[in-house]
Design an enzyme around this catalytic site. Structure first.
Site, mmCIF file in Angstrom:
data_model
loop_
_atom_site.group_PDB
_atom_site.id
_atom_site.type_symbol
_atom_site.label_atom_id
_atom_site.label_comp_id
_atom_site.label_asym_id
_atom_site.label_seq_id
_atom_site.Cartn_x
_atom_site.Cartn_y
_atom_site.Cartn_z
ATOM 1 N N CYS A 204 -9.156 100.437 7.827
ATOM 2 C CA CYS A 204 -9.183 100.852 6.440
ATOM 3 C C CYS A 204 -9.452 99.960 5.416
ATOM 4 C CB CYS A 204 -7.791 101.359 6.139
ATOM 5 S SG CYS A 204 -7.640 102.155 4.437
ATOM 6 N N LYS B 258 -22.050 102.083 -4.231
ATOM 7 C CA LYS B 258 -22.498 102.620 -2.727
ATOM 8 C C LYS B 258 -23.990 102.513 -3.000
ATOM 9 C CE LYS B 258 -19.267 105.834 -1.555
ATOM 10 N NZ LYS B 258 -18.401 106.088 -2.824
ATOM 11 N N CYS C 263 -0.826 108.025 4.731
ATOM 12 C CA CYS C 263 -1.820 108.670 5.638
ATOM 13 C C CYS C 263 -1.238 109.228 6.929
ATOM 14 C CB CYS C 263 -3.035 107.644 5.791
ATOM 15 S SG CYS C 263 -4.022 107.139 4.431
ATOM 16 N N ARG D 278 -15.721 104.016 -11.263
ATOM 17 C CA ARG D 278 -16.867 103.180 -11.147
ATOM 18 C C ARG D 278 -18.189 103.741 -11.587
ATOM 19 N NH1 ARG D 278 -15.702 99.308 -7.696
ATOM 20 N NH2 ARG D 278 -15.218 100.748 -5.733
ATOM 21 N N TYR D 279 -18.218 105.077 -11.410
ATOM 22 C CA TYR D 279 -19.475 105.725 -11.951
ATOM 23 C C TYR D 279 -19.259 106.436 -13.272
ATOM 24 C CZ TYR D 279 -20.471 104.783 -6.912
ATOM 25 O OH TYR D 279 -20.776 104.253 -5.748
ATOM 26 N N ARG E 226 -8.460 100.352 2.165
ATOM 27 C CA ARG E 226 -7.427 100.303 1.118
ATOM 28 C C ARG E 226 -6.189 99.866 1.592
ATOM 29 N NH1 ARG E 226 -9.691 105.789 -0.987
ATOM 30 N NH2 ARG E 226 -11.489 104.817 -2.170
ATOM 31 N N ASP F 225 -16.930 97.996 5.441
ATOM 32 C CA ASP F 225 -16.538 96.667 4.486
ATOM 33 C C ASP F 225 -15.724 95.525 4.923
ATOM 34 O OD1 ASP F 225 -17.439 98.750 2.393
ATOM 35 O OD2 ASP F 225 -15.074 99.570 2.318
ATOM 36 N N ARG G 169 -18.090 110.420 -12.729
ATOM 37 C CA ARG G 169 -17.145 110.791 -11.693
ATOM 38 C C ARG G 169 -15.844 109.595 -11.452
ATOM 39 N NH1 ARG G 169 -21.728 109.457 -9.702
ATOM 40 N NH2 ARG G 169 -22.198 108.717 -7.612
ATOM 41 N N ASP H 171 -21.068 99.909 0.725
ATOM 42 C CA ASP H 171 -20.297 99.811 -0.638
ATOM 43 C C ASP H 171 -20.422 98.576 -1.128
ATOM 44 O OD1 ASP H 171 -19.071 100.911 -2.609
ATOM 45 O OD2 ASP H 171 -17.707 102.105 -1.356
ATOM 46 N N CYS I 2 -5.863 103.827 9.804
ATOM 47 C CA CYS I 2 -7.053 103.508 10.441
ATOM 48 C C CYS I 2 -6.959 101.635 10.475
ATOM 49 C CB CYS I 2 -8.342 104.031 9.753
ATOM 50 S SG CYS I 2 -8.051 105.862 9.450
HETATM 51 C C1 LIG Z 1 -17.560 106.767 -3.174
HETATM 52 C C2 LIG Z 1 -17.029 106.874 -4.751
HETATM 53 C C3 LIG Z 1 -17.188 108.026 -5.460
HETATM 54 C C4 LIG Z 1 -18.035 109.194 -4.987
HETATM 55 O O1 LIG Z 1 -19.191 108.582 -4.818
HETATM 56 P P1 LIG Z 1 -20.469 109.958 -4.449
HETATM 57 O O2 LIG Z 1 -21.657 108.825 -4.173
HETATM 58 O O3 LIG Z 1 -20.778 110.577 -5.486
HETATM 59 O O4 LIG Z 1 -19.793 110.428 -3.140
HETATM 60 C C5 LIG Z 1 -16.649 107.893 -6.792
HETATM 61 N N1 LIG Z 1 -15.687 107.004 -7.130
HETATM 62 C C6 LIG Z 1 -15.299 105.972 -6.304
HETATM 63 C C7 LIG Z 1 -14.785 104.781 -6.959
HETATM 64 C C8 LIG Z 1 -16.025 105.705 -5.071
HETATM 65 O O5 LIG Z 1 -15.822 104.824 -4.482
HETATM 66 S S1 SF4 Z 2 -9.458 104.904 5.964
HETATM 67 FE FE1 SF4 Z 2 -7.539 104.354 5.188
HETATM 68 S S2 SF4 Z 2 -7.130 105.647 3.458
HETATM 69 FE FE2 SF4 Z 2 -8.628 106.752 4.839
HETATM 70 S S3 SF4 Z 2 -7.315 108.030 6.533
HETATM 71 FE FE3 SF4 Z 2 -7.752 106.034 7.168
HETATM 72 S S4 SF4 Z 2 -6.097 104.655 6.834
HETATM 73 FE FE4 SF4 Z 2 -5.900 106.529 5.282
#
Ligand SMILES: *Cc1c(COP(=O)(O)O)cnc(C)c1O
Ligand code: SF4
Length: 353
Positions: A111, A313, A104, A91-92, A113, A269, A95, A306, A108
């Site tokens: 979550c 973010k 997991c 995304r960035y 994801r 989210d 990184r 986000d 949660c």
């Molecule tokens: C949150 C996130 C990161 C890391 O973001 P930081 O602001 O550097 O902590 C990197 N990739 C993705 C896809 C993210 O959602």
């Molecule tokens: S937020 Fe989602 S990915 Fe993170 S620990 Fe909880 S269930 Fe797992």
């Protein structure tokens, strides 16, 4: 066996009848470690229980139509579109995030994801992801995520980290894991011994409530930090769980006592089965305002949204700048008193160019 993480993982609660009087068929997996279940109270308002046990409201249809914003509720952050190769999100510019596993220790309820965690698997094949990182010299920071990467065996995790370490342009490796919170026994001496061979390693974990800071989770964080691993915490603002300045303040103060620095406080989210956890954005802003007056600067997390559809973010701050022109910036402090900071003469003032 209580202190054996594999026993805890194998004996996790997956049947709702064992932890709830309500019979609920959730669309999403339930899995709770005996340790985390031991922190739950019977009341439906218990902040631990609400994070772990499905409730009826989770199955309610979402009445709002978010499609006008183009939001897919199974992937509101549009991670799939930002995934140039399997199991990697870019995304960035500098990184990337690796989805190492869909598993997991505890699922949660809020979550984001769930598109991954609803189909548990042990481990993803990351060959394409490693190739991508090797070929992209701009990537200097790799976030090992999931699911929860600490569900992998130490050897599997070591294989991932050592492969990343072979790539010269990868400067730092960080791990995102909820293990210190939901299965602190996972942080064994052996794990820590392995991790510290690959410094700089950073770990971000996910405490949401002061009740999660126990003798066991404190010991897990102590081991990691003593091994030279800086730890951060990413909380989610959750209605009825921690949407209160008193609770977040207590959490942040406890975190700095166990040497975990509050990093992000996320606005919840959008997603299926999590609508009831969302709060108004104003609540988050008010919490940050309250913290700013009262606690150590580095105990204050950055409040972020986000952005849906892949914006990344975005920090949302209380608005302290009241006026800004070519001569001065007018601002208010935490007591709502007004102060002026005169700008330099003749320099470039980006805002008023
Ligand atoms: C949150 C996130 C990161 C890391 O973001 P930081 O602001 O550097 O902590 C990197 N990739 C993705 C896809 C993210 O959602
Ligand atoms: S937020 Fe989602 S990915 Fe993170 S620990 Fe909880 S269930 Fe797992």
């Amino acid at each position: 066996m209580w202190n054996d993480w594999k026993w805890q993982a194998q004996n996790s609660v997956t049947q709702i009848e064992k932890v709830s009087k309500e019979k609920i068929e959730s669309k999403f997996n339930m899995r709770i470690t005996p340790y985390y279940a031991g922190l739950m109270e019977n009341s439906s308002t218990c902040p631990i229980r609400q994070q772990a046990v499905p409730s009826k409201i989770e199955n309610s249809e979402i009445s709002e139509d978010y499609s006008k914003y183009g939001i897919d509720l199974y992937d509101s952050l549009d991670e799939e579109n930002y995934s140039p190769v399997k199991h990697l999100v870019h995304r960035y510019p500098d990184r990337v995030m690796l989805e190492t596993t869909n598993n997991c220790f505890m699922y949660c309820r809020f979550c984001t994801r769930k598109r991954l965690t609803r189909t548990p698997n042990r481990k993803n094949n990351l060959d394409g992801a490693f190739e991508y990182i090797r070929n992209n010299k701009c990537i200097r920071d790799v976030l090992i995520s999931g699911g929860d990467p600490l569900t992998l065996e130490d050897e599997e995790l070591e294989e991932i980290i050592s492969k990343l370490r072979e790539i010269e342009h990868v400067e730092i490796v960080r791990i995102g894991t909820r293990a210190p919170v939901v299965l602190p026994m996972r942080i064994t001496e052996e794990l820590v011994y392995m991790l510290k061979k690959y410094h700089p390693i950073w770990i971000n974990t996910h405490f949401n409530h002061p009740k999660e800071i126990t003798k066991e989770s404190t010991e897990a964080c102590r081991r990691l930090v003593d091994a030279g691993i800086p730890m951060g915490n990413q909380s989610v603002l959750l209605r009825g769980i921690n949407d209160d300045a008193k609770i977040i303040k207590e959490l942040c103060l406890k975190l700095i006592q166990i040497r975990v620095r509050p990093y992000y406080l996320y606005q919840c989210d959008l997603g299926v089965g999590m609508e009831h956890f969302r709060t108004k954005v104003q609540i988050g802003i008010d919490i940050i305002k309250e913290l700013r007056q009262n606690i150590t600067g580095f105990a204050i997390p950055t409040y972020v949204i986000d952005a849906p559809n892949g914006g990344g973010k975005i920090a949302i701050n209380p608005d302290n700048v009241l006026e800004w022109n070519s001569q001065y910036i007018m601002m208010k402090n935490f007591k709502e008193e007004i102060f002026y900071y005169p700008e330099i003469k003749g320099g470039v003032n980006k805002k008023n160019e």
